[in-house]
Design an enzyme around this catalytic site. Structure first.
Site, PDB file in Angstrom:
ATOM      1  CE  LYS A   1      -1.061  -0.227   4.818  1.00 28.95           C
ATOM      2  NZ  LYS A   1      -0.200   0.801   5.187  1.00 28.95           N
TER       3      LYS A   1
ATOM      4  NE  ARG B   1      -0.184   0.351  11.418  1.00 28.10           N
ATOM      5  CZ  ARG B   1       0.624   0.959  10.627  1.00 28.10           C
ATOM      6  NH1 ARG B   1       0.221   1.883  10.229  1.00 28.10           N
ATOM      7  NH2 ARG B   1       1.661   0.252  10.129  1.00 28.10           N
TER       8      ARG B   1
ATOM      9  NE  ARG C   1       9.389  -2.202   3.650  1.00 23.06           N
ATOM     10  CZ  ARG C   1       7.835  -1.735   3.974  1.00 23.06           C
ATOM     11  NH1 ARG C   1       7.112  -1.657   3.435  1.00 23.06           N
ATOM     12  NH2 ARG C   1       7.787  -1.734   5.406  1.00 23.06           N
TER      13      ARG C   1
ATOM     14  NE  ARG D   1       6.219  -2.674  10.547  1.00 20.20           N
ATOM     15  CZ  ARG D   1       6.798  -2.793   9.457  1.00 20.20           C
ATOM     16  NH1 ARG D   1       7.903  -3.396   9.135  1.00 20.20           N
ATOM     17  NH2 ARG D   1       6.268  -2.032   8.464  1.00 20.20           N
TER      18      ARG D   1
HETATM   19  P1  AMP Z   1       4.164   2.282   8.495  1.00 14.09           P
HETATM   20  O1  AMP Z   1       5.072   3.080   7.772  1.00 14.09           O
HETATM   21  O2  AMP Z   1       2.766   2.472   8.066  1.00 14.09           O
HETATM   22  O3  AMP Z   1       4.356   0.960   8.434  1.00 14.09           O
HETATM   23  O4  AMP Z   1       4.155   2.407  10.126  1.00 14.09           O
HETATM   24  C1  AMP Z   1       5.672   2.583  10.807  1.00 14.09           C
HETATM   25  C2  AMP Z   1       5.118   2.417  12.131  1.00 14.09           C
HETATM   26  O5  AMP Z   1       4.686   3.570  12.596  1.00 14.09           O
HETATM   27  C3  AMP Z   1       4.228   1.241  12.765  1.00 14.09           C
HETATM   28  O6  AMP Z   1       4.794   0.220  13.157  1.00 14.09           O
HETATM   29  C4  AMP Z   1       3.786   1.956  14.340  1.00 14.09           C
HETATM   30  O7  AMP Z   1       4.625   1.880  15.351  1.00 14.09           O
HETATM   31  C5  AMP Z   1       3.513   3.379  13.760  1.00 14.09           C
HETATM   32  N1  AMP Z   1       2.150   3.828  13.280  1.00 14.09           N
HETATM   33  C6  AMP Z   1       2.125   4.234  12.023  1.00 14.09           C
HETATM   34  N2  AMP Z   1       0.718   4.376  11.947  1.00 14.09           N
HETATM   35  C7  AMP Z   1       0.205   4.041  12.999  1.00 14.09           C
HETATM   36  C8  AMP Z   1      -1.222   4.201  13.563  1.00 14.09           C
HETATM   37  N3  AMP Z   1      -2.366   4.374  12.841  1.00 14.09           N
HETATM   38  N4  AMP Z   1      -1.441   3.838  14.971  1.00 14.09           N
HETATM   39  C9  AMP Z   1      -0.373   3.410  15.655  1.00 14.09           C
HETATM   40  N5  AMP Z   1       1.035   3.423  15.139  1.00 14.09           N
HETATM   41  C10 AMP Z   1       1.404   3.666  13.848  1.00 14.09           C
END
Ligand code: AMP
Length: 218
Positions: free
Chosen positions: A13, A88, A127, A171
């Site tokens: 995504k 999330r 990645r 994750r």
């Molecule tokens: P992402 O780049 O979307 O994979 O996000 C990286 C990290 O940021 C996640 O593993 C969480 O630690 C934090 N994070 C991003 N979006 C959220 C969210 N909506 N709620 C809580 N933590 C978030």
């Protein structure tokens, strides 16, 4: 148009969000990118977020909700947004609905990029991401022309600390426990559209475009 782009970490995504937003003239609001920007700027929120991100855990709802809802009030979000990585958790989804209802808006379409767990783990492990703009590559399925260098802007590629295999597993576990209920929440509201994420980047993009064009507000 308010779009919530759903999918597990590694579903692709992140690759699709920005071009999709540009095509439809929407703002791309990616909560993970916002936390990383805060961290690069050395802000207090960035340091708080890092302590969770490094472990693969979610940043607490109250700070995350405040940060994203504030971003939605910016002028460039007025024409509509693609939310990428938010909500999330169920409390985040409910807070979003409540804030939108206050402006007579609602979540219009929720494309859900579906990828099997084995494939997610494989992808997260290989990645590489561009430091300047976040373009994403994979050593096997989407390698850059020159290893370590972004094809599009020539900047350095790096591996995210939270893509190490142990953190990636956490994750994914967090995703299944806390974010899958959000998938059911939107399915129950009749706004969810499943997209097969195990196709080429172009095919996934085309399906996503189709999902957005099929939205009643488009
Ligand atoms: P992402 O780049 O979307 O994979 O996000 C990286 C990290 O940021 C996640 O593993 C969480 O630690 C934090 N994070 C991003 N979006 C959220 C969210 N909506 N709620 C809580 N933590 C978030």
């Amino acid at each position: 148009m308010i779009v919530v782009l759903l999918g597990a970490p590694g579903s692709g995504k992140g690759t699709q969000g920005m071009p999709l937003a540009e095509r439809f003239g929407l703002a791309h609001v990616a909560s993970g990118d916002m936390f990383r920007d805060h961290l690069n700027a050395g802000s207090e929120l960035g340091l708080l977020a890092k302590s969770y991100m490094d472990k693969g855990e979610l940043v607490p709802d109250d700070v995350t909700i405040r940060m994203v809802l504030d971003r939605l009030s910016w002028r460039n979000a007025a024409k509509g947004v693609i939310l990428d990585g938010f909500p999330r958790t169920l409390p985040q989804a409910e807070a979003l609905d409540q804030a939108l209802a206050g402006q007579s808006k609602r979540v219009d379409v929720v494309p859900y990029v579906v990828v099997s767990t084995d494939e997610l783990l494989r992808r997260l492990g290989g990645r590489w991401i561009c430091r300047a703009t976040g373009h994403s590559y994979h050593v096997a399925s989407n390698p850059p022309q020159t290893p370590g260098v972004c094809d599009l802007d020539g900047s350095e590629l790096y591996q995210r600390a939270d893509d190490s295999i142990d953190v990636a597993r956490t994750r994914l576990q967090v995703y299944f426990e806390q974010t899958e209920p959000v998938v059911d929440y939107y399915r129950g509201r009749g706004v969810l559209t499943e997209v097969n994420g195990e196709q080429s980047i172009e095919q996934v993009y085309d399906e996503l475009v189709h999902a957005l064009e099929g939205s009643p507000v488009h």
